[in-house]
Write a protein that holds these residues in place. Structure first.
Motif, PDB file in Angstrom:
ATOM      1  N   ARG A 154      -6.655   5.433  -3.816  1.00 18.14           N
ATOM      2  CA  ARG A 154      -6.657   4.734  -2.538  1.00 18.14           C
ATOM      3  C   ARG A 154      -7.410   5.569  -1.503  1.00 18.14           C
ATOM      4  O   ARG A 154      -7.246   6.788  -1.447  1.00 18.14           O
ATOM      5  CB  ARG A 154      -5.223   4.481  -2.047  1.00 18.14           C
ATOM      6  CG  ARG A 154      -4.387   3.591  -2.961  1.00 18.14           C
ATOM      7  CD  ARG A 154      -3.015   3.335  -2.358  1.00 18.14           C
ATOM      8  NE  ARG A 154      -2.144   2.601  -3.265  1.00 18.14           N
ATOM      9  CZ  ARG A 154      -2.040   1.269  -3.303  1.00 18.14           C
ATOM     10  NH1 ARG A 154      -2.773   0.533  -2.471  1.00 18.14           N
ATOM     11  NH2 ARG A 154      -1.230   0.682  -4.161  1.00 18.14           N
ATOM     12  N   LYS A 171      -5.434  -8.626   3.121  1.00 17.43           N
ATOM     13  CA  LYS A 171      -5.608  -7.945   1.843  1.00 17.43           C
ATOM     14  C   LYS A 171      -6.173  -8.931   0.820  1.00 17.43           C
ATOM     15  O   LYS A 171      -5.668 -10.043   0.680  1.00 17.43           O
ATOM     16  CB  LYS A 171      -4.280  -7.386   1.330  1.00 17.43           C
ATOM     17  CG  LYS A 171      -3.626  -6.382   2.264  1.00 17.43           C
ATOM     18  CD  LYS A 171      -2.287  -5.907   1.719  1.00 17.43           C
ATOM     19  CE  LYS A 171      -1.626  -4.918   2.655  1.00 17.43           C
ATOM     20  NZ  LYS A 171      -0.320  -4.441   2.125  1.00 17.43           N
ATOM     21  N   SER A 216      -3.890  -7.570   9.463  1.00 17.10           N
ATOM     22  CA  SER A 216      -4.533  -6.986   8.284  1.00 17.10           C
ATOM     23  C   SER A 216      -4.552  -8.024   7.175  1.00 17.10           C
ATOM     24  O   SER A 216      -3.533  -8.659   6.889  1.00 17.10           O
ATOM     25  CB  SER A 216      -3.781  -5.737   7.818  1.00 17.10           C
ATOM     26  OG  SER A 216      -4.450  -5.133   6.730  1.00 17.10           O
ATOM     27  N   THR A 261       0.823  -1.204   0.000  1.00 16.90           N
ATOM     28  CA  THR A 261       0.000   0.000   0.000  1.00 16.90           C
ATOM     29  C   THR A 261       0.856   1.252   0.000  1.00 16.90           C
ATOM     30  O   THR A 261       0.479   2.273  -0.563  1.00 16.90           O
ATOM     31  CB  THR A 261      -0.923   0.007   1.232  1.00 16.90           C
ATOM     32  OG1 THR A 261      -1.739  -1.167   1.218  1.00 16.90           O
ATOM     33  CG2 THR A 261      -1.805   1.237   1.247  1.00 16.90           C
ATOM     34  N   TYR A 317      -8.169   5.138   2.660  1.00 17.17           N
ATOM     35  CA  TYR A 317      -7.923   4.356   3.872  1.00 17.17           C
ATOM     36  C   TYR A 317      -8.347   5.151   5.101  1.00 17.17           C
ATOM     37  O   TYR A 317      -8.080   6.354   5.203  1.00 17.17           O
ATOM     38  CB  TYR A 317      -6.437   4.004   4.003  1.00 17.17           C
ATOM     39  CG  TYR A 317      -6.022   2.822   3.163  1.00 17.17           C
ATOM     40  CD1 TYR A 317      -5.672   1.615   3.744  1.00 17.17           C
ATOM     41  CD2 TYR A 317      -5.988   2.902   1.772  1.00 17.17           C
ATOM     42  CE1 TYR A 317      -5.299   0.518   2.982  1.00 17.17           C
ATOM     43  CE2 TYR A 317      -5.624   1.822   0.996  1.00 17.17           C
ATOM     44  CZ  TYR A 317      -5.278   0.632   1.608  1.00 17.17           C
ATOM     45  OH  TYR A 317      -4.920  -0.448   0.844  1.00 17.17           O
ATOM     46  N   GLN A 329      -8.573  -3.817  -4.772  1.00 18.81           N
ATOM     47  CA  GLN A 329      -7.922  -4.409  -3.609  1.00 18.81           C
ATOM     48  C   GLN A 329      -8.586  -3.865  -2.361  1.00 18.81           C
ATOM     49  O   GLN A 329      -8.877  -2.670  -2.266  1.00 18.81           O
ATOM     50  CB  GLN A 329      -6.423  -4.080  -3.604  1.00 18.81           C
ATOM     51  CG  GLN A 329      -5.647  -4.702  -2.450  1.00 18.81           C
ATOM     52  CD  GLN A 329      -4.154  -4.527  -2.608  1.00 18.81           C
ATOM     53  OE1 GLN A 329      -3.573  -4.953  -3.609  1.00 18.81           O
ATOM     54  NE2 GLN A 329      -3.521  -3.890  -1.629  1.00 18.81           N
ATOM     55  N   TYR A 330      -8.826  -4.753  -1.405  1.00 22.64           N
ATOM     56  CA  TYR A 330      -9.437  -4.348  -0.137  1.00 22.64           C
ATOM     57  C   TYR A 330      -8.549  -4.804   1.004  1.00 22.64           C
ATOM     58  O   TYR A 330      -8.018  -5.916   0.990  1.00 22.64           O
ATOM     59  CB  TYR A 330     -10.826  -4.960   0.030  1.00 22.64           C
ATOM     60  CG  TYR A 330     -11.447  -4.657   1.373  1.00 22.64           C
ATOM     61  CD1 TYR A 330     -11.896  -3.374   1.672  1.00 22.64           C
ATOM     62  CD2 TYR A 330     -11.552  -5.646   2.349  1.00 22.64           C
ATOM     63  CE1 TYR A 330     -12.449  -3.086   2.916  1.00 22.64           C
ATOM     64  CE2 TYR A 330     -12.099  -5.366   3.592  1.00 22.64           C
ATOM     65  CZ  TYR A 330     -12.554  -4.079   3.870  1.00 22.64           C
ATOM     66  OH  TYR A 330     -13.092  -3.791   5.096  1.00 22.64           O
ATOM     67  N   GLU A 331      -8.384  -3.935   2.017  1.00 27.47           N
ATOM     68  CA  GLU A 331      -7.589  -4.247   3.187  1.00 27.47           C
ATOM     69  C   GLU A 331      -8.454  -4.086   4.426  1.00 27.47           C
ATOM     70  O   GLU A 331      -9.077  -3.036   4.635  1.00 27.47           O
ATOM     71  CB  GLU A 331      -6.366  -3.326   3.263  1.00 27.47           C
ATOM     72  CG  GLU A 331      -5.411  -3.661   4.372  1.00 27.47           C
ATOM     73  CD  GLU A 331      -4.094  -2.910   4.251  1.00 27.47           C
ATOM     74  OE1 GLU A 331      -3.286  -2.989   5.206  1.00 27.47           O
ATOM     75  OE2 GLU A 331      -3.866  -2.265   3.208  1.00 27.47           O
TER      76      GLU A 331
END
Length: 730
Positions: free
Chosen positions: A241, A721, A719, A98, A243, A210-212
């Motif tokens: 992005r 991803k 975390s 990231t 977050y 993409q997901y975190e």
């Protein structure tokens, strides 16, 4: 990759680029999974026609044998008689990074300071960072932005999804890459159209998601490339992005860690003939985050323009010419969202900075870099003679009508330039590199002008005396190298009173002397093919280093009651309970010494791969004959990874472990161990899904480099991803 002679994994040599696709970017997993079969059917015929070429393009092994851009002499990392590491596309994809910190995680001797403002990254190599000690270069453009404050000083941003490889060289041996890099160089090379297009494609498009889980982070991206004709191609990319704040290992939310960023890139390659290439590029980013627990909003806008020309004629070994030009513009705007009470930078009186007040930090960096390598023989000696020069100018403009930050990060100009010559001589099993670099600088600011120059040598001797399958790949080398870093505008010109908490003066220092790094290094390179089975590979690099930095520049606290310190006592502030009779000034220390050991080993047999890393660093500075800890010493690290490739290498999975040992002097950072897991499945050539879990055991830990912040900043806990990629072309 540059233009010129290349060697692929099978040992074949040729001129030009080797077309391959490493996978583009990732797309939203749920929606793309439903769409993938349709695209796969439409592309089935083309895929069958191109299957053989595509299989050759897949990276069957990782690590150290692809050409590094940092050597400038077409060497791979394992061939370079220096501490060099390379992160290729396969490893970068596996990291699902990231931030730049996550890209560089686990590289021996390298750490990144990125406190709660995760978009602010300062690279640390062997305990040296900030103010240009580590040269960060993106597509040939230096990243020199700096802002004074607690926490991260230097700041750069490059989105990991734009990057195809990262080259790292540790120590001042990278004297061909400009002035100042006494710690080392980190070079980010972004993707070109040829990295994205398959050999038979005229165009291709990919979508990304993409997901975190930790921080509820979303990333979306799109990439498109086209081959206009055999001589011209273009690539464009857009990444977004978003977050929120993440939770640490105890489940506590870490304030100020949320951010949003929009990045884009546009590149074109023009090849007038088979042996020359012109690459033009633009990279832009717009980043936003909050500081002071939401009291201020920051927006960083950055634009980088690059033009790079290469001429490499196989019929003329005297010509391997490169000319790079760049302009990097960074503009940081800070707006107070609430009223803020602080001290006037001149009088020390308490003032109110109203909401809506803005401070801006602008940096324009202009750079020119050119070099040529001539290859020839004199008797039994083979020569690679590299010679060139570079010029760099930083223009800093800071404005703060009410806040006074323009005196903490002062405006000014700095110009540095240099020239160098380096000859690599090879005689059978014996190699010698001799180099000499000349550096000069000028710094202009309010009532201050300074300049200086110096010659810096390098000598490396390497031997590979053994033959046979076991010891034939062993090389031992020793190096002595010097580097030269001029003071920056902030170190020289900072002034005013500390803005909050307690009031005390910052003192400028027009008499600062440049730093000189003097490094001894002893290293081993070892390469072995077909160790256990046919086509497996073992690569190992290890080195011990000792870096003595003369006239090391660091902040010093001075007493106003010491008449020899130069710190004035402020009678006008003596009655204030917030006044501290001290001063802060950047000064030259007599010496700083850093030493340590690094190891990087990788094994790849196709179906199984893994690696080991080690980085042990210690050091001190000496002030008035007394040794003191250096706060920029990172944690020592021991790491390992193990992975597998199954189903004709379409499925890969594995794990990583990293043990960190806190340095002496880190008051709150403790030893900790992180465990990560990764997996990737290529459904077909146009669709893949990826999974990565970081900090599996939810360890609560802090980065020792954040010792300069006013409070402890804990890193993310567990975390997960999830990502997917869909592409199609024709």
């Amino acid at each position: 990759m540059g233009w010129g002679r290349r060697e692929d994994e099978g040992g074949r040599r040729g001129w030009g680029y080797r077309p391959k696709w490493h996978g583009a970017l990732l797309a939203s997993a749920a929606s793309l999974a439903l769409s993938a079969p349709g695209f796969a059917q439409e592309a089935a015929v083309a895929e069958r026609d191109a299957s053989e070429a595509a299989q050759e393009a897949q990276p069957k092994v990782t690590t150290l044998d692809e050409i590094t851009v940092i050597s400038r002499t077409r060497e791979s990392a394992i061939e370079t008689m220096a501490s060099v590491s390379r992160l290729g596309q396969e490893e970068l994809d596996r990291k699902m990074a990231t931030t730049p910190l996550e890209m560089l995680q686990g590289v021996p001797g390298v750490a990144v300071q990125a406190d709660s403002s995760r978009l602010s990254s300062s690279v640390n190599i062997r305990g040296l960072q900030d103010f240009g000690r580590v040269a960060v270069i993106v597509d040939g453009a230096r990243q020199d932005f700096q802002r004074s404050g607690h926490g991260t000083q230097s700041t750069f941003w490059i989105d990991p999804m734009l990057v195809k490889q990262v080259d790292v060289i540790r120590g001042p041996v990278a004297n061909t890459y400009g002035s100042g890099a006494i710690g080392g160089v980190v070079m980010f090379e972004t993707k070109d159209a040829r990295d994205f297009l398959k050999e038979w494609e005229r165009y291709a498009i990919s979508f990304t998601g993409q997901y975190e889980t930790n921080g509820n982070g979303w990333t979306m991206s799109g990439t498109g490339a086209a081959r206009i004709n055999d001589n011209i191609d273009v690539l464009g990319n857009l990444v977004w992005r978003d977050y929120s704040e993440y939770d640490d290992g105890h489940g506590d939310e870490v304030s100020g860690t949320g951010f949003d960023v929009l990045s884009g890139m546009l590149k074109t390659s023009i090849r007038p003939n088979d042996y020359s290439e012109l690459r033009l590029g633009w990279i832009g980013t717009d980043d936003g985050w909050e500081e002071r627990s939401g009291a201020s909003d920051l927006d960083l806008t950055q634009n980088t323009l690059t033009a790079r020309y290469a001429l490499d004629d196989p019929d003329n070994p005297w010509i391997d010419l490169h000319i790079n030009g760049s302009w990097n513009q960074a503009k940081l705007d800070q707006e107070y969202l609430t009223d803020v009470r602080q001290f006037d930078p001149v009088t020390g009186e308490v003032i109110n900075v109203p909401a809506g007040s803005k401070t801006s930090y602008d940096l324009d960096t202009y750079g020119i870099d050119l070099w040529n390598t001539s290859r020839f023989d004199t008797g039994a000696l083979a020569h690679e003679l590299t010679y060139g020069g570079d010029w760099l100018k930083d223009e800093v403009t800071t404005s703060s009508p009410l806040g006074g930050s323009d005196v903490y990060t002062p405006s000014g100009d700095r110009k540095v330039w240099g020239a160098y010559v380096q000859d690599k001589l090879t005689w059978h099993w014996f190699e010698v590199i001799g180099a000499l670099r000349y550096d000069s600088y000028e710094l202009d600011g309010t009532d201050v002008d300074s300049d200086g120059d110096r010659l810096s040598p390098r000598l490396t001797v390497g031997v590979s005396p053994f033959e046979g399958p076991v010891l034939g790949g062993l090389q031992v080398y020793g190096t002595y190298a010097e580097g030269y870093r001029s003071p920056t505008t902030t170190e020289t010109l900072i002034s005013g009173l500390h803005p909050s908490g307690v009031a005390f003066p910052f003192l400028p220092n027009a008499d600062l002397r440049p730093e000189t790094g003097k490094t001894w290094e002893f290293g081993v390179n070892y390469r072995r093919d077909s160790l256990f089975v046919a086509d497996d590979r073992l690569r190992l690099k290890a080195a011990y280093f000792n870096n003595d930095v003369d006239d090391f520049i660091d902040g010093q606290t001075l007493s106003a009651f010491d008449p020899t310190s130069g710190c004035p006592l402020r009678p006008d502030l003596l009655g204030s309970p917030t006044y501290a009779p001290i001063c802060f000034q950047y000064q030259n220390f007599a010496e700083a010494r850093l030493h340590g050991f690094e190891l990087e080993a990788a094994y790849d047999a196709g179906w199984i791969f893994g690696g080991l890393t080690a980085s042990i660093i210690d050091g001190w500075r000496k002030a008035d004959g007394v040794k003191e800890d250096i706060v920029s010493i990172p944690a020592s690290q021991l790491g390992g990874s193990l992975g597998f490739r199954l189903l004709e290498q379409r499925l890969s999975f594995g794990g990583e472990v990293e043990h960190n040992i806190a340095p002496d002097g880190a008051e709150y950072a403790k030893d900790y161990t992180l465990v990560n897991a990764f997996a990737r499945y290529d459904v077909n050539e146009n669709f893949r899904a990826s999974l990565r879990a970081e900090n599996l055991f939810d360890v609560r830990y802090a980065n020792p480099l954040n010792a300069t912040t006013t409070s402890v900043v804990y890193e993310p806990g567990l975390s997960v991803k999830l990502g997917a990629t869909l592409r199609f072309g024709g």
